[in-house]
Each structure stands twice: as structure tokens, then as C-alpha cells.
Enzyme design. Sequence first.
Site, mmCIF file in Angstrom:
data_model
loop_
_atom_site.group_PDB
_atom_site.id
_atom_site.type_symbol
_atom_site.label_atom_id
_atom_site.label_comp_id
_atom_site.label_asym_id
_atom_site.label_seq_id
_atom_site.Cartn_x
_atom_site.Cartn_y
_atom_site.Cartn_z
ATOM 1 N N THR A 1 -5.541 14.044 -2.011
ATOM 2 C CA THR A 1 -5.014 13.013 -1.094
ATOM 3 C C THR A 1 -4.104 12.053 -1.865
ATOM 4 O OG1 THR A 1 -7.155 11.954 -1.389
ATOM 5 C CG2 THR A 1 -6.774 13.074 0.698
ATOM 6 N N ALA B 1 -10.122 2.404 -4.406
ATOM 7 C CA ALA B 1 -8.733 2.074 -4.071
ATOM 8 C C ALA B 1 -7.970 1.807 -5.376
ATOM 9 C CB ALA B 1 -8.706 0.837 -3.185
ATOM 10 N N LEU B 2 -6.641 1.883 -5.309
ATOM 11 C CA LEU B 2 -5.833 1.691 -6.529
ATOM 12 C C LEU B 2 -5.210 0.295 -6.620
ATOM 13 C CD1 LEU B 2 -6.109 4.830 -6.495
ATOM 14 C CD2 LEU B 2 -3.851 4.937 -7.466
ATOM 15 N N ASP C 1 -0.754 0.365 -1.063
ATOM 16 C CA ASP C 1 -1.687 1.307 -1.670
ATOM 17 C C ASP C 1 -2.024 2.324 -0.601
ATOM 18 O OD1 ASP C 1 -3.541 2.610 -3.196
ATOM 19 O OD2 ASP C 1 -5.127 1.117 -2.902
ATOM 20 N N ARG D 1 -18.642 4.413 -0.492
ATOM 21 C CA ARG D 1 -18.520 5.351 -1.608
ATOM 22 C C ARG D 1 -19.805 5.450 -2.449
ATOM 23 N NH1 ARG D 1 -15.126 8.915 -0.341
ATOM 24 N NH2 ARG D 1 -12.937 8.428 -0.459
ATOM 25 N N ARG E 1 -5.105 -7.383 3.656
ATOM 26 C CA ARG E 1 -6.181 -7.521 2.660
ATOM 27 C C ARG E 1 -6.255 -8.943 2.128
ATOM 28 N NH1 ARG E 1 -5.949 -6.001 -1.819
ATOM 29 N NH2 ARG E 1 -3.818 -5.225 -1.981
ATOM 30 N N SER F 1 -13.143 2.128 3.393
ATOM 31 C CA SER F 1 -13.433 3.511 2.984
ATOM 32 C C SER F 1 -13.662 3.600 1.471
ATOM 33 C CB SER F 1 -12.312 4.465 3.419
ATOM 34 O OG SER F 1 -11.067 4.018 2.928
ATOM 35 N N HIS F 2 -13.495 2.497 0.735
ATOM 36 C CA HIS F 2 -13.677 2.551 -0.724
ATOM 37 C C HIS F 2 -14.633 1.498 -1.261
ATOM 38 C CE1 HIS F 2 -10.409 5.265 -0.053
ATOM 39 N NE2 HIS F 2 -10.760 5.825 -1.193
ATOM 40 N N PRO G 1 3.018 -5.120 3.528
ATOM 41 C CA PRO G 1 1.817 -4.426 3.058
ATOM 42 C C PRO G 1 1.036 -5.318 2.099
ATOM 43 C CG PRO G 1 3.830 -3.237 2.399
ATOM 44 C CD PRO G 1 4.252 -4.415 3.201
ATOM 45 N N GLY G 2 -0.268 -5.295 2.224
ATOM 46 C CA GLY G 2 -1.118 -6.148 1.391
ATOM 47 C C GLY G 2 -1.539 -7.425 2.114
ATOM 48 N N ASP H 1 -11.413 7.839 5.405
ATOM 49 C CA ASP H 1 -11.217 7.377 6.783
ATOM 50 C C ASP H 1 -11.498 8.500 7.786
ATOM 51 O OD1 ASP H 1 -10.583 4.644 6.390
ATOM 52 O OD2 ASP H 1 -8.636 5.236 5.604
HETATM 53 P P1 NDP Z 1 -3.459 2.681 4.969
HETATM 54 O O1 NDP Z 1 -2.664 3.703 5.708
HETATM 55 O O2 NDP Z 1 -4.519 1.964 5.701
HETATM 56 O O3 NDP Z 1 -2.498 1.585 4.348
HETATM 57 C C1 NDP Z 1 -1.487 1.956 3.444
HETATM 58 C C2 NDP Z 1 -0.679 0.760 3.051
HETATM 59 O O4 NDP Z 1 0.142 0.376 4.153
HETATM 60 C C3 NDP Z 1 -1.522 -0.468 2.694
HETATM 61 O O5 NDP Z 1 -0.958 -1.099 1.598
HETATM 62 C C4 NDP Z 1 -1.439 -1.332 3.959
HETATM 63 O O6 NDP Z 1 -1.546 -2.729 3.689
HETATM 64 C C5 NDP Z 1 -0.053 -0.993 4.475
HETATM 65 N N1 NDP Z 1 0.049 -1.121 5.921
HETATM 66 C C6 NDP Z 1 -0.803 -0.660 6.864
HETATM 67 N N2 NDP Z 1 -0.343 -0.970 8.090
HETATM 68 C C7 NDP Z 1 0.818 -1.637 7.918
HETATM 69 C C8 NDP Z 1 1.768 -2.228 8.805
HETATM 70 N N3 NDP Z 1 1.620 -2.177 10.112
HETATM 71 N N4 NDP Z 1 2.840 -2.849 8.283
HETATM 72 C C9 NDP Z 1 3.020 -2.916 6.930
HETATM 73 N N5 NDP Z 1 2.160 -2.381 6.046
HETATM 74 C C10 NDP Z 1 1.074 -1.741 6.527
HETATM 75 O O7 NDP Z 1 -4.103 3.321 3.641
HETATM 76 P P2 NDP Z 1 -4.584 4.820 3.370
HETATM 77 O O8 NDP Z 1 -5.531 5.197 4.436
HETATM 78 O O9 NDP Z 1 -3.435 5.707 3.125
HETATM 79 O O10 NDP Z 1 -5.377 4.642 1.977
HETATM 80 C C11 NDP Z 1 -6.555 3.843 1.938
HETATM 81 C C12 NDP Z 1 -7.068 3.715 0.533
HETATM 82 O O11 NDP Z 1 -7.588 4.926 0.073
HETATM 83 C C13 NDP Z 1 -6.066 3.266 -0.526
HETATM 84 O O12 NDP Z 1 -6.602 2.078 -1.103
HETATM 85 C C14 NDP Z 1 -6.067 4.393 -1.544
HETATM 86 O O13 NDP Z 1 -5.940 3.973 -2.902
HETATM 87 C C15 NDP Z 1 -7.429 4.984 -1.324
HETATM 88 N N6 NDP Z 1 -7.519 6.366 -1.799
HETATM 89 C C16 NDP Z 1 -8.150 6.619 -2.988
HETATM 90 C C17 NDP Z 1 -8.271 7.916 -3.443
HETATM 91 C C18 NDP Z 1 -8.917 8.217 -4.756
HETATM 92 O O14 NDP Z 1 -9.007 9.374 -5.120
HETATM 93 N N7 NDP Z 1 -9.345 7.251 -5.527
HETATM 94 C C19 NDP Z 1 -7.761 9.059 -2.673
HETATM 95 C C20 NDP Z 1 -7.053 8.664 -1.478
HETATM 96 C C21 NDP Z 1 -6.964 7.364 -1.043
HETATM 97 P P3 NDP Z 1 -2.938 -3.520 3.981
HETATM 98 O O15 NDP Z 1 -3.897 -3.029 2.943
HETATM 99 O O16 NDP Z 1 -2.575 -4.937 3.867
HETATM 100 O O17 NDP Z 1 -3.353 -3.096 5.363
#
Ligand code: NDP
Length: 334
Positions: free
Chosen positions: A162, A125-126, A180, A54, A310, A49-50, A306-307, A190
Site C-alpha cells: 500500500t 502512519a508516516l 501522508d 494496530r 489532524r 487506522s494506525h 492536507p494535515g 481503513d
Molecule cells: P487519507 O486518504 O485519509 O489522507 C491522505 C492525505 O490527504 C492526508 O494527508 C489528509 O490530510 C489529506 N486529505 C484528506 N482529505 C483531504 C481534503 N478533502 N482536502 C485536502 N487534503 C485532504 O489517507 P490514507 O488512507 O491514504 O492513509 C492513511 C494512513 O495510513 C497514512 O498515515 C499512511 O502513512 C498510513 N499507511 C501506513 C502504512 C504502513 O505500512 N506503515 C501502509 C499504508 C498506509 P488529513 O490527515 O489532515 O486528513
Amino acid sequence: MASPKTRAVSLTEIETLALTVFRAQGCDEGNTTALARTVTAAERDGSVSHGLFRVPGYVASLRSGKVNGSAKPKINHDLASVISVDGDMGYAPLALETGLPVLADAALKNGIAVMRVVNNFHFAALWPETEYLAERGLMGLACTAFKPTVAPAGAKEAFFGTNPLSFAWPRPGQTPLVFDMATSTLAKGDVQIAARDGHDVPEGTGLGPDGQPTNDPAEILKGVLLPFGGYKGSAIAMMVELLCAGMTGDYFSFEAGVHDNNDGGPAKGGELVIAISPQLVAGEGWQKHCAGFFDAISGLDGIRLPGDRRHKNRLDTGPRHINAELINRIKDLC
Ligand code: NDP
């Protein structure tokens, strides 16, 4: 996975496409390469999504004149532990690439340092900023706001952005621990992707324009998203507002909503990045102590850190399967 709606595109082709589109939109070389690196890293890691998704939004804000494609970020480092970056009304990647090395040096010297980034537009993403710090032995924390998209717990009206929050912890010799996450149930990108691809979103993601819960992403895009975890996520979203607006002086989400031209790109706002050295704060032995913690949690059934998703994706050097319409749309913008 390949599907009739996707096209296999190599990481090199993704980077070339991003470089071409940002150059075509008049960005200077510094901004072009920083943006292309950000988009390519997102696709490489599966932050779909990023990444390329975008690009049309980035282009819309360059074309509307809201964002400066030739921004020259300026640093002020008068205080030992406070770094201030003025993004010159440009996109975040170049401002961050300019400020992060100075932030890391200051935290490695002083134990803690904070970076405020203002006059900036964040559409990515951050994790790149927090991972950068963790790779240098530092804890990293970063957050930014957006414009009203999320109803605080109890309300039905959008007020918070968000408001993503990322945290990274160094694990020398291993990939860092990084989370993140948006503080909304789902990132807006998403929800937009689900609407584009015709998928429902999980129960509790948001409310439609009538204020009623719905699983239909198109209805939620007309209504509001909800914070994750009810009032607890709502409190964290509020903390993010105060850290990245109250602590930087840039817009709160509700202020950004008043000033934004709604061109489809990001809103102007601040970002706060905090770096802390466990070596200087916890002292000798922190690495072994934390390695024990990670071993213990990783030994639990059903756990993944988490992480990890990726970092595993990053090892795959093969093509990424990108929405074919999106690729055509970006080629048209070139
Ligand atoms: P997710 O809900 O997909 O994931 C959130 C975090 O949880 C990630 O670090 C992910 O790790 C981890 N995770 C996911 N599933 C599991 C699991 N089963 N067990 C353990 N850890 C888990 O992310 P969001 O949808 O909330 O956000 C997506 C992106 O959107 C982020 O990168 C955020 O920075 C970005 N964003 C940017 C904005 C902006 O204004 N710039 C605004 C809003 C969001 P992994 O990555 O390894 O799956």
C-alpha cells in the site's frame, strides 16, 4: 462521536493501555515508550487506522518472534549526508526516534540528507517523521513498502504494497503543511475497519477474489486493492518501491511477501526519509515566498490543506471514542 459500539477513553488512558500491553508482551522500556507514543499520537490526531487498531497486529508479531521487542537500533553516519539506521529487527518508532535527530542535523548543515532505515517493521502512519523535520525548518519526505496488496495498473494480481508516502513543508510559526497517504485508493487498515464496521467502500477501491470490482471491503481483503488514480498512482507506488527497497537494500514488497510469516503484523522492509533545507537551497526569502503561495491557495473556495484535519484534532484534549471490542481485546492482551 460516541456510539453503543464505542467507549470514551482519555488520551492518558490510551497511553497507559499501550504502555501496559507492550510491557506485558516483553518489550523493553525504549521500545515500549516509543510504540506507546506512536499509538497515542495517532489516536490524538484521528489517524484511527494506525493507533490502537494496530495493537493486536503489533502483539501478534512480537508473539510469533518475527519482531524484536528489545531492538537496539544502530546508526552509521560515515558519509556527511547519508544516515543509515539498522533497526535490529524491531518496530519503526524507536529506529526513527534514534535516527531523525541525526538526519535533521545533517540536513541543516549540508542542505540535504537522506536516511535509510533497514531491518525494520513499519506499522504506523508516516507523518510523525516528516512533521518532525518540518518542525525544524526542513522539508521532509518519507516512504515505505509493505507486502503484495495492490495490483499495478492493468493487472489483477497483488504486487505493490500500500506504499505510503508522506511530505511535510515547514511553515515557521504555523503548523507545517503535511500530507501522508497510501498510494492505494484506501489504506488497508481503513478497508479492515470498514469490514469490521459493516460499511461499503467507494467504487474503485479494489477487486474481489474473482477479479471483479466490488464495494464490499471483506471481498477486497480476499482480493486486491487498486492504486489511486489508475496508472499515475501506480507509477508513484512503483517509485516508492524503488526508494524504500532499491535505495535501501531492504525488501521490495514482492520479496517481503515471500519471507513474511503472515502473523497479522507488518512485513520487514526499508524506509527512506529525505530532509532538505529551504533556507540553504532556496536561500533567504523562502519563507515569505512560500507564505504567499499558502495564502493564495487557502483563499480558493472549497480548499483545506492536507494535515489541517489532524492538527485541528490535536487541539482537542478530550476523550477519543474507541471501538469497545478493540479495547477489550487489548485489555486481554495485557
Ligand atoms: P487519507 O486518504 O485519509 O489522507 C491522505 C492525505 O490527504 C492526508 O494527508 C489528509 O490530510 C489529506 N486529505 C484528506 N482529505 C483531504 C481534503 N478533502 N482536502 C485536502 N487534503 C485532504 O489517507 P490514507 O488512507 O491514504 O492513509 C492513511 C494512513 O495510513 C497514512 O498515515 C499512511 O502513512 C498510513 N499507511 C501506513 C502504512 C504502513 O505500512 N506503515 C501502509 C499504508 C498506509 P488529513 O490527515 O489532515 O486528513
